[in-house]
Structures are given as structure tokens and as C-alpha cells.
Motif scaffolding. Structure first.
Motif, PDB file in Angstrom:
ATOM      1  N   GLU A  10      38.384  36.166  47.152  1.00 40.89           N
ATOM      2  CA  GLU A  10      38.442  36.778  45.831  1.00 40.89           C
ATOM      3  C   GLU A  10      39.885  36.957  45.369  1.00 40.89           C
ATOM      4  N   ARG A  61      41.469  35.405  41.981  1.00 36.09           N
ATOM      5  CA  ARG A  61      42.137  36.224  40.972  1.00 36.09           C
ATOM      6  C   ARG A  61      43.577  35.744  40.747  1.00 36.09           C
ATOM      7  N   ALA A  96      42.214  44.934  45.257  1.00 37.59           N
ATOM      8  CA  ALA A  96      40.869  44.485  45.624  1.00 37.59           C
ATOM      9  C   ALA A  96      40.305  45.335  46.766  1.00 37.59           C
TER      10      ALA A  96
END
Length: 327
Positions: free
Chosen positions: A44, A48, A73
Motif C-alpha cells: 500500500e 501511495r 499508513a
């Protein structure tokens, strides 16, 4: 940073950012206590980063920028998750051996981290010691009891050695705020990290001999030999079994009740986890087949083995490059 660098394609972006992937995985693991969650989160983070890379102004280093994304995160993930634990963090040591099948799968258990996922051994001996200490199971377990922001500050400052000003930028804090948060985190961590984790390890030949003797005793189910290799106050825990045992006598009763006798030898395959020696333990069934049983992470000291975390989850074997069944 030049405009054409910010407009880099996927291959160029990967070339610049992939060198940080393993250290980001280790960082996310320290924050979350789960290898699987950390791997998902790193994916992730990179997604991003790729999406927002055109807006990266280069005022901070690429590494710091990635850590800022990873930290945000992790903090977001921790808002929606329970802390990862070991049995020794839930209750006092047990006296009675629980019956087979006594498990608590609903508890979010801490997971061991395969060393092979976070890179090779540093050349500097001091760096080797620091790298191992920063991933030890006792430390990771203790970190889970810190508030999320304290956890991030302590890992970034004390484990990774990042400057206070950089940490302040990553977390959107003032330098004074970072320092006061760090003091609170250190104070709490001192009460959480068990004393056994501070005992000096034996030298390499002594450690190798200790582990070899442990493997032979376990494989042949020599309970007296096994318990002699433990320290007086040794601990043995077996997540997802919620019970744990302290002291040679209690551990001896546990092993006598759980290890199969009268069969051909079991098998321990050496691996490394959390910067510590570990074994993939295969128990031999009545049909003679060796099947994955547990991933054992050991804390060796000069006076014997002080702690064994035996993760009874065969699904962990894949992460260590081990099969579920051995010939």
C-alpha cells in the motif's frame, strides 16, 4: 529534484525506491507485530508513493518521504486493529498442561519475522548486534503495548537512529514533542522488556554447540537433556495456545505430555527469525511422516536457553522457505 525525475515511469520509480523496501517492511513489522499485515502495508505504501510521486518536492530525502507515508499508513492501521500479543503478555505462567486443542485463534497473536525477508547480515559487527536487537521478539512484543505514536517515535529514534528533526517532520510534530514522547516511550518500555532479553548471548562456538545439543535432545525426545539446556527461569510459550510455562520443571512436564515417544526421531531445521536462532520443528506421526508442527524462536544466553517461543502454526513455514511435509 528535477521535473523529469518526478515524471519517472514505473521502472525508474522502482529502481529508486526498491532499495528501501526491506527496511520499510521491518519498520512496519515493528509497528504492527504481523508479517502479513506489514507486507500488505508496504504494498500500500508503494502504491501511495507512486500515485503521489509527481508531487514529491525533494525537500526531504526519498527515504524520509517513504517513511512518512509508511508511518501514516501504520498509524491509520493501528486505529482499527488490536495489539499483537504473546501468551506471556496475557496471564501468569501455567502449572497444568492444557489438553490438546487448547487454542485461542481469536487472539491477534504476534508473528515471527523471517530474517530472509529483511536483508543480509551487515558487515560491521556493531551493526549486526544492533540489527538483531532491533527485531528481537521480546522488543517487538513490548512495543505493541506502547501507544501508536510513542511506538513510532521510539522505533524511528532509538531503533533506526533517525534524527529528532527528521522524526518530527515524518510525524508532523515539533522537536520538543518528539523528545518528550520519546522519554515517555522509553520509560514505559523499560518496564515491559523482560530482563531475560538483556542477558548476554554466548560466543558463536558456544551458541552453535548449545543449539546443536538442543536440536538433538528435541529430535530424540530426551526430556532430561532438554531441560538441562534451559536456564532456571526459562519460559516456553506456544501461540495460539494461550498458556505458557516458566521454569525447568514445568517445561519438562509440558514436553513430556506433548512430544511423541517411541517413534523414529523428529526433525528440527535451523532457520533465523527476528535476528535470533530458530527452528522449523517437524513431529513424526504414527504413520512415520514428518509434518510441520511449530516455528521455534530461541533466546540463547551464556547460562542456557532463556526463552522459547514455539509458534504452533504450520502456515508460517512457507515464509521461512520450509515445506509442510518432510521425507
Amino acid at each position: 529534484m528535477k521535473t523529469d525525475e518526478r515524471n519517472a515511469g514505473p521502472e525508474e520509480f522502482g529502481r529508486m525506491t526498491d532499495p528501501f523496501r526491506r527496511e520499510l517492511l521491518a519498520y512496519c513489522y515493528r509497528m504492527l507485530g504481523s508479517v502479513h499485515d506489514a507486507e500488505d502495508l508496504v504494498q500500500e505504501v508503494y502504491l501511495r508513493a507512486w500515485r503521489s510521486y509527481a508531487g514529491f518536492d525533494g525537500r526531504a530525502s526519498l527515504r524520509t518521504w517513504l517513511y512518512r507515508i509508511a508511518t501514516n499508513a501504520c498509524l491509520n492501521a493501528l486505529e482499527h486493529s488490536s495489539r499483537r500479543v504473546l501468551p506471556s503478555g496475557l496471564a501468569s505462567a501455567s502449572d497444568d498442561v492444557p489438553p490438546p486443542g487448547s487454542r485461542a485463534p481469536e487472539v491477534p497473536w504476534l508473528e515471527p519475522l523471517p530474517d530472509r525477508l529483511v536483508g543480509g547480515v551487515p558487515e560491521d559487527p556493531a551493526a549486526v548486534v544492533a540489527a538483531r536487537a532491533g527485531l528481537r521478539l521480546a522488543l517487538i512484543a513490548a512495543l505493541q503495548y506502547l501507544p501508536a505514536r510513542q511506538r513510532a517515535v521510539l522505533v524511528l529514534r532509538d531503533v533506526l537512529g533517525r534524527p529528532a528533526a527528521e522524526v518530527a517532520g515524518i510525524l508532523g510534530m515539533t522537536g520538543a514533542g518528539v523528545n518528550s514522547t520519546l522519554l515517555r516511550a522509553r520509560s514505559r518500555l523499560e518496564r515491559l522488556v523482560p530482563a531475560s532479553d538483556e542477558i548476554v548471548e554466548p560466543d558463536e562456538p558456544g551458541r552453535r554447540e548449545l543449539l546443536d545439543r538442543f536440536a538433538r535432545a528435541f529430535e530424540t525426545v530426551d526430556i532430561p537433556a532438554l531441560t538441562r539446556l534451559l536456564t532456571e527461569e526459562a519460559a516456553w510459550e506456544m501461540p495460539p495456545v494461550p498458556h505458557w510455562f516458566a521454569g525447568r520443571e514445568a517445561i519438562g512436564r509440558l514436553l513430556a505430555a506433548r512430544l511423541p515417544l517411541g517413534r523414529d526421531p523428529n526433525l528440527l531445521v535451523p532457520v533465523r527469525a527476528n535476528g535470533q536462532p530458530a527452528f522449523g520443528a517437524y513431529l513424526r506421526g504414527e504413520d512415520g511422516v514428518l509434518r510441520a508442527h511449530s516455528l521455534m524462536v530461541l533466546t540463547p544466553t551464556r547460562s542456557g536457553i532463556a526463552h522459547i517461543s514455539s509458534f504452533m502454526d504450520p502456515s508460517l513455514f512457507e515464509g521461512f522457505g520450509l515445506p509442510r511435509v518432510r521425507d
